[in-house]
Structure formats: structure tokens, C-alpha cells
Scaffold this active site. Structure first.
Site, mmCIF file in Angstrom:
data_model
loop_
_atom_site.group_PDB
_atom_site.id
_atom_site.type_symbol
_atom_site.label_atom_id
_atom_site.label_comp_id
_atom_site.label_asym_id
_atom_site.label_seq_id
_atom_site.Cartn_x
_atom_site.Cartn_y
_atom_site.Cartn_z
ATOM 1 N N LYS C 153 -50.410 8.918 -58.682
ATOM 2 C CA LYS C 153 -51.759 8.371 -58.728
ATOM 3 C C LYS C 153 -51.694 7.030 -59.429
ATOM 4 O O LYS C 153 -51.069 6.908 -60.486
ATOM 5 C CB LYS C 153 -52.698 9.316 -59.498
ATOM 6 C CG LYS C 153 -54.099 8.729 -59.708
ATOM 7 C CD LYS C 153 -54.988 9.626 -60.568
ATOM 8 C CE LYS C 153 -56.333 8.939 -60.848
ATOM 9 N NZ LYS C 153 -57.148 9.671 -61.858
ATOM 10 N N SER C 155 -54.257 4.329 -60.969
ATOM 11 C CA SER C 155 -55.679 4.239 -61.316
ATOM 12 C C SER C 155 -56.250 2.837 -61.270
ATOM 13 O O SER C 155 -57.463 2.682 -61.396
ATOM 14 C CB SER C 155 -55.908 4.802 -62.720
ATOM 15 O OG SER C 155 -56.196 6.172 -62.631
ATOM 16 N N GLY C 178 -57.064 5.700 -57.638
ATOM 17 C CA GLY C 178 -57.837 6.227 -58.758
ATOM 18 C C GLY C 178 -59.021 5.356 -59.146
ATOM 19 O O GLY C 178 -59.706 5.662 -60.107
#
Lengths: 286, 286, 286, 286
Positions: C153, C155, C178
């Protein structure tokens, strides 16, 4: 005594309402500064301004011209013109436009070529706040050995960087501070003086702080710095050139309006500046 | 004398090869630091470590515990546990996770609630380098009037910010420096002492710099700072905790390896650290 | 289908007035999210919360736990506990405290040891905004070849970095976005889905944007992003967790107050959030 | 069709060995670009260069001149000279020297005065990477309603900012991308074209990417972006103007050496550039 140590002020160019340079006003300003305990002056403007200022600055008071340009060739040309006009040294800001290409090697080559060609001594000038690049201490250490590079001005407030510049250059290499808000700290770090717009307004106080520190009177010097802080902020980050011009006008100097897109400060800011100058006791009584 | 002024060292936790805390080593370390001119110690670790350290630190030597957490509730709980274990004050780093929400108002409320609940005096702790947030000078000025907030540690090297913290807090509010690389400058700015990992290695030198400045011996203090710089960099940004642990081992302290993912420094770095310690004359002769 | 591609929401922990976790409320929230087109959930909280959530999430819906800690050992321990509690994967944020030591090599060693030890697949998690460090694309490229590291992920909103992560990892390596404010752009860049707090409020719209882009309907997807922007900003940088909790309460979820020092948003902000939710047509009619 | 949408290239000025402008080479370059699918050209140089270029660019192909200066007066003067020389529009970079004074209000006043005085349409130009200031979206939204301000160039890669510029300006306001490394993303965000140095080398590919996205062929456009990335990086942040000049020479254009302090790239970099151009199939066969 190191070359070009002491307290200098960069001088603003006064404009008349029609946008032309107020030459008479500039002459009066310079003549007045010459009655003050400033070491000398720095002019950042074009050739005509250098001529005017030189004619008002006695030969025994140093006059420095800012001649840095983006290209080496243009910097050398400006430097030669300034030298021909009689300046005692040039202050050469870093080139900066192509930031990712501005390596230590590029800076060393640029300044070496300028210093080789310059008829007068060269001072390096790092002003990260405006240029977005920083002259590496390594490059300064290398350049300090050039016989025609005699010092530098560091405009920032990074006290670690200032200290490194000083630690890595010979004893006779001059390092001048350029941030009024951290002047006390820069002088503690062993700077040899300063080039400050604030010195155009309160030269006695700036010279006085240096004297206090030479006597080891740390507390008194620190107290003086705190007294200067409100005005330092006003003519620095807070109101910039418009604030400086307004303060100069309040002191009786010719300053005129800032060049657009900058615009004059508000009446409230003028009142604040008057109060700050008054608190320092430098406004003349009517 | 201001509360908690002086020179402190935050102490590392020594680990054995199996990852367990080396309690005996930690006791020996603390006992040895207690023979040195350090004012006191700061422990940043969990409750068990505080117990061990407290039992080795005489009651008349201040022991401070780091108890800052992200939530106010958790900070208060850690503070109460540390107080119950006998610490003399707590050092509370700013919460920082939700950076855009960390306003002056949020900081003031957080610290006020912690100080209201704390059985022992509270020191604020700003460490922008690690947290990415900065405690505004406005918030510090407000918090300094709380009867249970007696001072702060500022870990950065922004001398303007340090000066503003000092200028805007009462005379009996303690401001401690946290950056060894700019210690001289922070003391010139009137910090009341320091909390430095470097002080675990060379406490006499750190205390000595403070003494030199109190005597107005600016040049000698500056020279001392320069002598300390290589080691300050090595156990600071350059090699961090692994560098500090290696230096402590060279000095005969129990330190053990850093916690993964950090790993021990290289043999070459150990040689460098040895040379730097030796240059300062603090390595014991065999 | 790539592992753990799709749309996830990290779930907040609802608190009661007395500060205890509202377990019943959390169960109701999870049960309701399970009726929505979300792929799965991410829990960032402690062990007890994972147990509660797992018991409400059907086995065929992926549950991911955030288990990143500063030390490798603590990360592995949290990962094993989460796996034992039945999560399908772990999302491991970068260690970050000692920023200058966080080299690509340190990250590779950390994640490799965690992935070696983890009973479940590992997702890397870069969140520069909160940690102040960035997982280098080189490190991601290396780690993507580990059989137990299946994705990541990211962000942030740096579309160049997101693109580089995608370009330098194999086709079966999942990259999840994200940042709600740049979701459209991240999906254009070929992200395989997203982990978004916003998806707790408007899961159909988030899933819908991914579908539009798969059909090449760039204009429609861009228009949808613009419609989502006001709410994305409100529950993002503007009002953070307090804003998200208020919006969840408006939607009928159990959320409770934020943990101090964060405090609830103002009534005006609640009105704004209601208007933003209403504009998206997701507020239930009374 | 929006005014000045499409693909432009800013053209470099070729120098001879003695530092003089290679006028004949510049004419040949322009004539060759005019055979390519470029919409038009941007000249950033002094008046003489504009004259040369205009004489080679057919009247139906737009020629844009960069005329931004620090002062409003100088910007207007340069703009009028460029208009008199026959350019179709001016691209006016933000003033930036006094960064702390560069408020939205200052930008609005500056551009309004320039646009009022300009005989030709004005394009705003934000280039934070070089100037250190950012034109606020609020200011752009205000300025977009001026009848003589028809668009802007945004040189950065902040896709959120680009999207906000587009979202907050009317449909007939042109937004051109300036970062080759994020061109695909900027076009997805709905930019109306680009001003790219890279387009001097591979105009067909840049125009082609825009066409692919208009057909909704997201995957093909993204693949093309990846193919262009190595060269985009080489003539961008990695080797800058020296890299661009070397690549142009490899393509048979007149470029000459960069102006000192920039220096020519190394033979190894020339080999790399040749390989990158060859991989794109744009090197002419001997």
C-alpha cells in the site's frame, strides 16, 4: 584585520513616482550612511547605480557590488564592469536556475573562472532562501584557497552550516552573516561581520553587538538581539522590501515605493514600523 | 537554580545476544555515570527499565522518564507509572501521528491534561526530526504558565526557534538543548543545559562547555565544540544508535547490539569511533 | 486476479463515553460493511479488536491487520499474533523512528525477516506523510521477489513514485492506493485497488470508479473523482479522524469520539459533512 | 478547440564554439520542427532569438514567447517587445525572488496588469521547481476570468495541484503540462496538451499519447509513457540542458555546448542517450 570584515548594508534603489531612479535621493542616502559607523555598502543594482554610489563613497570605505548571474560569461562581464566602475570587491550569488545540475563541481568551476577573470576580490554568496540551492561546504573549502576569493556571505539562519563554512576555511577567509534574525548567533559562531538591510536603519546597534561579543559580554549582546528582533522581522520575512522602504522613509531616507508587483505596506504597518523604530530610539525627534 | 537545568544523558538499554535486557550491565552503566559530573539521567524505556535505573540513581540526582504517547490517556497512564516508580520528572514528546490535526490548541490541551494529572513536574519535548511536527512557540508560551510544566527539551538545531522558546518563557522555565552538533550555539542562546547521548561518552566536556560560556570564554567554548563535532556527528545523524552503542562499548560500557532492523556498525566505523574517542582523550589506557 | 486487489477500508475503533471500546458497535459496523461491495477490511488496532472483527468477517472476505512496529522482533511478534487470530494478510508499515538509518538495505532486511517469519502473506506499507521516510523503489523491487510479499500500500499522492512502484514490480504484485484525493490518478497509473477510509462511507463509488476505468471511461471516472473530492478532503487532511468519525456517525455507524488529544469536530463541520454526504446521495432518508 | 492546446516544445538556443548564437543552426532546427506534428514552439530567449524563430515559423503555427520577469514593468515591456516581434501568445512565469511576499493577491495584481497591457493572449506559468513559489489555485481561478488570460503551463508533477487548476478554471481555459515524467498522468487529469523539451526529440510519441487517451486506450498510453521514461529522465532531472543538447545533436539538430557553468555531458552519457533514442526508433539510420 580580515578583508571586507565588518558591517555592511545592501542599499535599496529609491524610485520616484514615475518609476525612474531617484538619483538625488540615492546620493543623499549614501552620504548619510557614510556618516554612520558602517564599514561599507553593497549595491545589487545595475551599472548606472554603481556609478552614482561610487561617486559618493570615499575611496577608503569599501563598496561591494553584487554581480552574480546564471551564466559564467555574464557573471564575468558584470564583474568587469563593476570593477571598472571602481568597486572594491564583488559579491557573487550562486547560479541556481537548473537546480539539479548545481553540483559542488559546477560551483567550483563557476567561481574559479569568475575569480580568475575578476580584477577585484570575489566574495561568494549563498542565499538558499531565494535560490533553492546551497553552496556545499566542500566547495567553499576548495574555493577559499583561490587567491582572489577572499570571503563569503551566507544569508541563511542554519547555524550548523555557518559554523561549517567557518571551520573549513582559513583564518583570513571572511564569513559575513546575512540574516538579521540570527545575527547574534552568527557572530557567536565567529562570523566576521554582516551584510544586513537592518544595518541601513540601525548601524550603531549592529556594530555594537559585534563589539559586545568581542568583549565576551554574551548576555548584553543577546539582550540587544532581542531588542532588534521585532524590527528585524518586519524588514525581513514579514514585510520584506516594502517594509524596509517604509522604515527608511520614516527615518528620513529616500526610498520611494517598491517595484510592482510588490506594493507599499499598509498605514497600520507603517505605524507598527514607527513604533519599532521609536522603541530602538533611532527616530529623530521633531 | 532552575529546575532540571544541567547536563543529562538519555541512556540506552543494553541487550544481550538473546535479545533480553542486560540488567547487570545496565546497573553497572548507571553506577558509572553516577560517578561523572552529569546532572542526571533520562530513561525512555518501559517500566521495568525505570525500576532498575531508579534503584541505581541516588535520590539527590534527578531521574527523568520519557512518557509521551500518541493519546492523552496513554500518556497520563505512563506518566503515573513512571512517577510511582520514583522518577523526578517526565519528558513528554509531542503526539504527532495525525500531523495535520496537531494544532497549537491540540498541543495545549494535551499537555495541560497531562500536567494536571502528573504527580511529578512535566518537561515538554519537541523533536521535529523524528515526529515531523513542531510545538509552536505560542503553545510553549501558554504552557509555561502551568505550575506543573517546568521546562522543555528542544532536539533540533533551529537556533531561531530555540531562541524564541527562551524569549517567550519565564526566567524560571528551563530549556534544554538536544542537538550535540549545535550545543555551543544553543548554550550561547541561553539554554539551561542539555539532554545529549554524547554526554554519556564525554560528560566532562559537555559540562565544561557550559562552564566556559558562563565565564564569557566564547572562543574556548567554540573551539571545544569543534573538537567534539566529529564524535557528535558519528553518534548522531551519521551512525545513530548503532554508532552510539559501539562507542559506549569502546568506553567499557555495556551496550550490546542495536535492535533490528538496525544493525551493528562496521569494523571500519568502530576504528573511526575509537580514533575519535582517543582524540578527545577519553579512552582509558590499557 | 491478484492477491488482495480490490477496495478495502481501514476501520476505526468506536469508543464509548468512558473510553472503553464499543464492541457491540464495532460488530454492527463490520456486519454492515460486509453487506457492501467492499473487498475486505483492514484493522490497525490491538489484538482484541482483531478477534472481534475476524468473528464478523466471513472467511471468504479478506481481513488484513496492520502489524508494523519499529523493531523487527516486535513486528514479527505482532504478525504472528494477528495470523493466529485468523487474518488473511498483514500490512506492515515501514519502521521510521531513526530516519537517517532507514536505508534501502535496512528496509530489505526488515521486511525479509518479517516475511520469512510470517504465517500469512505480507503487504508492504509506505506512508511518508506519517513516517517521514520513503520506501525506495529499489527496495520494493527487491522485496517483490520474496514469495511471501504479495503487494504493498502506498499512502501518498506522488504519482511518479506510485508509477515507479508499479513499473518495477511483477504483474502479480498488488499495489494499493491510499490517498482518496488522488484515487483516480492512482487507478489510471494501474493501481490494483485501494485502502481508503473514504471507502467506509462510499464503497460503491470507490468500486465504481475502478469499474469505469476498466471500461476506459476516463471522463466519467474523472467526474466521479471530482464529486468525491469535498468529502475526501474532509475526512482526510482537513478534519482527519475526527471528521471521519463524525461522518460515520451521520451514516448510522458506531464511531464515538476521537481519542484525546484529538477532539470532536464542531457542529458547523458536522453540518458540512452532512451536506457532503447528502450531495453524494448516501445519507439514508428518514 | 481551446486556444493554445496541443503539444509545444520550448526550443534551446544553439551556440557556436565562440559563444555566439548559431543563427543558421537555429533556423534549420525550427524548419525541421515545423515538419513534425508539433502544434507550435516556445522561445524563452531574448528578442533577437524571437525574431529569428518567428521568421521560420509559419503564421498558422503558434509561437509563444516566455516573457516573465521579476518586476511587472519589465514583464510588460518584454511582453510588448515579443508581441511586436509577432509571437501569438506570451508565457509568463511567476515572479518569485521575494518569496515571502508572493501572495495570491500579489500574483493576481501582477498578472492582471500584464494581461491588461499585453497585445497578445497571456498564459500563466507555474514552475515551482525553479522558482520555489507556487501559484495558488485561488489566484488561477480568479485570473482565468480575465479575457486576455487564456491558459497556463504547470511544470510540476503534483497531480493534485494540476487537477485543482483544471477543476477550478472554465472549460475554455487551457492547462498545459510541463513534466515529461508525469505526462501520462497529467493528460489523464485532463490537461489540454504539454510544453515539453522531450517533444523536441520525440514529438510523434507525445502527440500519440494524447491521441491514445482520447480513444480511451489507457493501457496503451501508459505503456508508451513507460517507454518514454528513460529518455524523459535523461533530458530532465538527470542531465538537464546538457543532456537535452547532447540528445538533439545525436538527432542531427544544431545544439552546441551548454552555457557555463553547465558543461557538456560525458561520452558515457552520450552513449546512454544514443541507446535511449535508438530504443525509441527515432535515430536516423546511416
Amino acid at each position: 584585520m580580515k578583508p571586507f570584515s565588518g558591517v555592511f548594508t545592501p542599499i535599496i534603489t529609491p524610485f520616484r513616482g514615475d518609476g525612474a531612479i531617484d538619483e538625488a535621493g540615492m546620493r543623499r542616502n549614501v552620504a548619510r550612511w557614510m556618516t554612520m559607523p558602517l564599514t561599507g555598502l553593497v549595491v545589487l543594482e545595475a551599472d548606472r547605480v554603481i556609478d552614482i554610489v561610487r561617486s559618493e563613497v570615499p575611496r577608503d570605505r569599501p563598496l561591494i557590488a553584487g554581480t552574480g548571474r546564471e551564466s559564467t560569461t555574464a557573471t564575468i562581464a558584470a564583474t568587469r564592469r563593476a570593477a571598472a566602475a571602481g568597486v572594491d570587491a564583488v559579491l557573487v550569488r550562486t547560479p541556481s536556475f537548473f537546480k539539479s545540475q548545481m553540483t559542488a563541481e559546477v560551483f567550483v568551476r563557476h567561481y574559479t573562472e569568475v575569480a580568475d577573470a575578476s580584477p577585484v576580490p570575489v566574495l561568494l554568496y549563498n542565499v538558499t532562501m531565494f535560490t533553492g540551492v546551497t553552496l556545499p561546504a566542500d566547495a567553499v573549502a576548495t574555493l577559499a584557497s583561490h587567491p582572489n576569493i577572499v570571503g563569503m556571505k551566507e544569508s541563511g539562519s542554519d547555524i550548523g552550516l555557518i559554523s561549517e563554512y567557518i571551520a573549513r576555511t582559513p583564518d583570513d577567509f571572511t564569513v559575513l552573516a546575512g540574516s538579521a534574525a540570527t545575527l547574534f548567533h552568527a557572530l557567536c559562531a565567529d562570523c566576521d561581520g554582516a551584510v544586513l538591510a537592518l544595518a541601513a536603519l540601525v548601524p550603531r546597534e549592529i556594530v555594537g553587538m559585534q563589539a559586545l561579543l568581542e568583549e565576551g559580554r554574551l548576555d548584553d549582546a543577546r539582550t540587544l538581539q532581542r531588542r532588534l528582533m521585532p524590527l528585524a522581522r518586519s524588514v525581513g520575512a514579514l514585510y520584506g522590501v516594502p517594509g524596509l522602504k517604509a522604515a527608511l522613509e520614516l527615518m528620513g531616507f529616500a526610498a520611494g515605493p517598491p517595484r510592482p508587483p510588490l506594493r507599499p505596506v499598509s498605514p497600520q504597518t507603517i505605524d507598527l514600523l514607527r513604533a519599532q523604530l521609536d522603541a530602538l530610539g533611532v527616530l529623530e525627534k521633531v
